[in-house]
Write a protein that holds these residues in place. Structure first.
Motif, short mmCIF file in Angstrom:
data_model
loop_
_atom_site.label_atom_id
_atom_site.label_comp_id
_atom_site.label_asym_id
_atom_site.label_seq_id
_atom_site.Cartn_x
_atom_site.Cartn_y
_atom_site.Cartn_z
N ARG A 1 -5.18 1.69 -2.53
CA ARG A 1 -6.30 0.76 -2.40
C ARG A 1 -7.65 1.40 -2.73
NH1 ARG A 1 -4.89 -2.52 3.21
NH2 ARG A 1 -3.14 -3.74 2.41
N LYS A 2 -7.70 2.74 -2.71
CA LYS A 2 -8.93 3.44 -3.03
C LYS A 2 -9.04 3.79 -4.51
CE LYS A 2 -9.09 5.51 1.59
NZ LYS A 2 -9.06 6.79 2.37
N LEU B 1 -3.97 -1.28 -10.37
CA LEU B 1 -3.75 -2.26 -11.44
C LEU B 1 -2.64 -1.81 -12.38
CD1 LEU B 1 -7.43 -3.32 -12.25
CD2 LEU B 1 -5.72 -4.55 -10.90
N THR B 2 -2.52 -0.50 -12.60
CA THR B 2 -1.43 0.02 -13.44
C THR B 2 -0.07 -0.26 -12.81
OG1 THR B 2 -2.82 1.78 -14.35
CG2 THR B 2 -0.44 2.09 -14.49
N GLU B 3 0.02 -0.07 -11.50
CA GLU B 3 1.29 -0.33 -10.80
C GLU B 3 1.62 -1.81 -10.80
OE1 GLU B 3 3.57 1.92 -9.52
OE2 GLU B 3 2.32 3.23 -10.74
N ILE B 4 0.63 -2.65 -10.62
CA ILE B 4 0.86 -4.10 -10.65
C ILE B 4 1.28 -4.54 -12.05
CG2 ILE B 4 -0.21 -6.37 -10.35
CD1 ILE B 4 -1.97 -5.07 -8.16
N LYS B 5 0.68 -3.95 -13.07
CA LYS B 5 1.08 -4.22 -14.46
C LYS B 5 2.57 -3.89 -14.65
CE LYS B 5 0.17 -2.59 -19.22
NZ LYS B 5 1.41 -1.83 -19.43
N LEU C 1 11.03 0.55 -0.75
CA LEU C 1 9.81 0.38 -1.54
C LEU C 1 9.77 1.34 -2.73
CD1 LEU C 1 7.14 -0.12 1.28
CD2 LEU C 1 7.95 -1.84 -0.35
N ARG C 2 10.33 2.55 -2.54
CA ARG C 2 10.29 3.55 -3.61
C ARG C 2 11.32 3.29 -4.70
NH1 ARG C 2 10.24 7.23 0.68
NH2 ARG C 2 12.32 7.94 0.09
N LYS D 1 0.84 -1.19 0.00
CA LYS D 1 0.00 0.00 0.00
C LYS D 1 0.88 1.24 0.00
CE LYS D 1 -0.70 -0.18 5.05
NZ LYS D 1 -1.72 -0.28 6.11
N LYS D 2 0.42 2.27 -0.69
CA LYS D 2 1.23 3.46 -0.93
C LYS D 2 1.62 4.18 0.36
CE LYS D 2 -2.34 7.00 -1.51
NZ LYS D 2 -2.83 8.10 -2.36
N GLU D 3 0.83 4.01 1.42
CA GLU D 3 1.12 4.69 2.68
C GLU D 3 2.48 4.29 3.25
OE1 GLU D 3 -3.27 4.76 2.12
OE2 GLU D 3 -1.71 3.22 1.92
#
Length: 244
Positions: free
Chosen positions: A129-130, A136-140, A119-120, A105-107
């Motif tokens: 998550r919102k 989905l773009t990041e997972i791609k 992570l970065r 999660k981005k937090e």
């Protein structure tokens, strides 16, 4: 009695844990900007070695089963159940040879020394998550990244941690994106047991004498299965080996 004893040990653990995060933050920066990817990857692995050893203050031990099943120089999707944040450290250290990245999660991408930085800049995906489209773009992107570079990515399809160890329903969307955009990959089911016991009293104090086990199952080649088949097989073998 264990809870009473745990208070001072948990304080000591937290102090030493934070110390390592602060020490390795500038080390990561130097490794990444001066020496490149491999130096940074090694610095992250060494950090997690020290974090792992720090958990011995709490009497934590680890059993890692099936490491010989990990395929090197192949893109891997490491599919794990999720019991606590204590899942992460042994995965990074014991599975370091397959270059694990994370879908997080981005937090977590800001505010935590060493952790947020890795992570970065380390190739992981930070998802909102919102915002389903962004996620989905990041997972791609991370799927394409591991497919090209023959790295691995860790995904927790339950989405949130199980506070009792009981497995939750697996979500399909993230795995479906990795299936599609890492077509050369293998899904590697991984069952994690007992790490929830580190937080059996809540966030503080921590549980003592926990034996965390990580069992790596047989890899499943993406190209040999439909998504529905590989998803079902992966979920079944993980949950079958979660001990209640």
């Amino acid at each position: 009695m264990q809870k009473i004893i745990s208070y001072p040990l948990s304080v000591l653990y937290a102090i030493v844990f934070l110390m390592w995060l602060i020490i390795f933050h500038p080390i990561q920066l130097v490794c990444y900007h001066v020496f490149g990817y491999n130096a940074h990857r090694i610095s992250v692995a060494v950090l997690n070695f020290f974090l792992l050893r720090t958990s011995h203050i709490l009497g934590t031990t680890y059993d890692i089963i099936g490491r010989e099943k990990l395929l090197e120089n192949q893109p891997l999707v490491l599919v794990c159940n999720h019991q606590s944040m204590h899942d992460i450290i042994p995965i990074i250290w014991f599975l370091r040879k397959v270059h694990p990245k994370f879908i997080s999660k981005k937090e977590l991408g800001k505010g935590i020394p060493s952790v947020s930085l890795n992570l970065r800049i380390g190739g992981s995906a930070l998802i909102d998550r919102k915002d389903g489209k962004q996620a989905l773009t990041e997972i791609k992107k991370v799927g394409e990244y591991i497919n090209t570079n023959k790295y691995s990515v860790v995904i927790f399809p339950e989405g949130t941690r199980s506070k009792t160890g009981a497995p939750k329903e697996f979500a399909t969307n993230g795995l479906k994106m990795l299936y599609k955009f890492a077509p050369d990959a293998y899904f590697v089911p991984i069952s994690i047991n007992n790490s929830w016991k580190m937080n059996k009293f809540g966030a503080f104090p921590l549980g003592l004498g926990t034996n965390i086990s990580i069992e790596i199952h047989e890899p499943l080649k993406v190209s040999e299965y439909s998504f529905e088949e590989i998803f079902e097989k992966t979920e079944q073998v993980i949950k079958k080996n979660i001990k209640q």
